[in-house]
Design an enzyme around this catalytic site. Structure first.
Site, PDB file in Angstrom:
ATOM      1  N   CYS A  56       0.794  -0.656   0.089  1.00  0.00           N
ATOM      2  CA  CYS A  56      -0.114  -0.289  -0.512  1.00  0.00           C
ATOM      3  C   CYS A  56       1.074   1.357  -0.087  1.00  0.00           C
ATOM      4  O   CYS A  56       1.813   1.228   0.765  1.00  0.00           O
ATOM      5  CB  CYS A  56      -0.447   0.763   1.596  1.00  0.00           C
ATOM      6  SG  CYS A  56      -1.596   1.504   1.796  1.00  0.00           S
ATOM      7  N   ASP A  63       0.360  -6.071   0.263  1.00  0.00           N
ATOM      8  CA  ASP A  63      -0.669  -6.819  -0.314  1.00  0.00           C
ATOM      9  C   ASP A  63      -0.642  -7.893  -1.365  1.00  0.00           C
ATOM     10  O   ASP A  63       0.209  -7.667  -2.604  1.00  0.00           O
ATOM     11  CB  ASP A  63      -1.599  -5.529  -1.708  1.00  0.00           C
ATOM     12  CG  ASP A  63      -2.495  -4.176  -0.617  1.00  0.00           C
ATOM     13  OD1 ASP A  63      -2.943  -4.469   0.110  1.00  0.00           O
ATOM     14  OD2 ASP A  63      -1.801  -3.116  -0.984  1.00  0.00           O
TER      15      ASP A  63
END
Length: 165
Positions: A56, A63
């Site tokens: 992120c 992620d």
């Protein structure tokens, strides 16, 4: 039909290399291509990449996603080990999901110049929401441009049941 000759494979430096190094920094130069022996025919090549990770851009939290890449080659195809190492190079790259799939698509267009390509990221949920960005491209002025428009408009007519993947 005979198999490929060593001369045809001389530019593939990663395949078969036992001393593989993994780049933790985004690097589109990792992508390698080889000649398409069937440029007179339309056919799809599909990669399913279930171990994609990025960060992120704000929180730097990881992620995770499965990235699906489908393309119709023209003169070049992407070599799969180089694609694996390229995707791995996103590991410490901070970008939004939407950016990642578009960057991947743009880099593949630059190195292969395919007739058509689509990239779909199916990211695992964070904060109770999963994000599945889809992008595609068809060569301008050809039937593939129309194909891209059609597939974009119809890409998710039958959404999957989400069960935290």
């Amino acid at each position: 039909m005979n198999g490929r000759k060593d001369e045809e494979l001389k530019d593939l430096t990663l395949l078969g290399n036992q001393g593989t190094t993994y780049s933790f920094t985004y690097d589109p130069n990792l992508l390698e291509v080889f000649d398409n022996k069937h440029p007179d025919r339309d056919y799809f090549v599909k990669f399913n990449c279930p171990e994609f990770t990025s960060l992120c851009p704000k929180t730097r939290q990881p992620d995770f996603a499965t990235i699906y890449i489908s393309y119709i080659p023209d003169k070049k195809c992407v070599e799969s080990k180089s694609l694996k190492l390229y995707l791995f190079s996103f590991r410490n790259h901070g970008d939004f999901h939407e950016d990642c799939v578009n960057i991947i698509m743009n880099d593949l267009i630059n190195v292969m110049e395919p007739r058509y390509i689509e990239v779909w990221g199916k990211f695992t949920p964070r904060g109770g929401i999963s994000i599945d960005p889809y992008c595609n491209w068809g060569r301008p002025g050809t039937k593939y441009e129309k194909m891209a428009e059609y597939r974009l408009l119809n890409h998710d007519l039958y959404p999957e049941k989400i069960d935290n993947r």
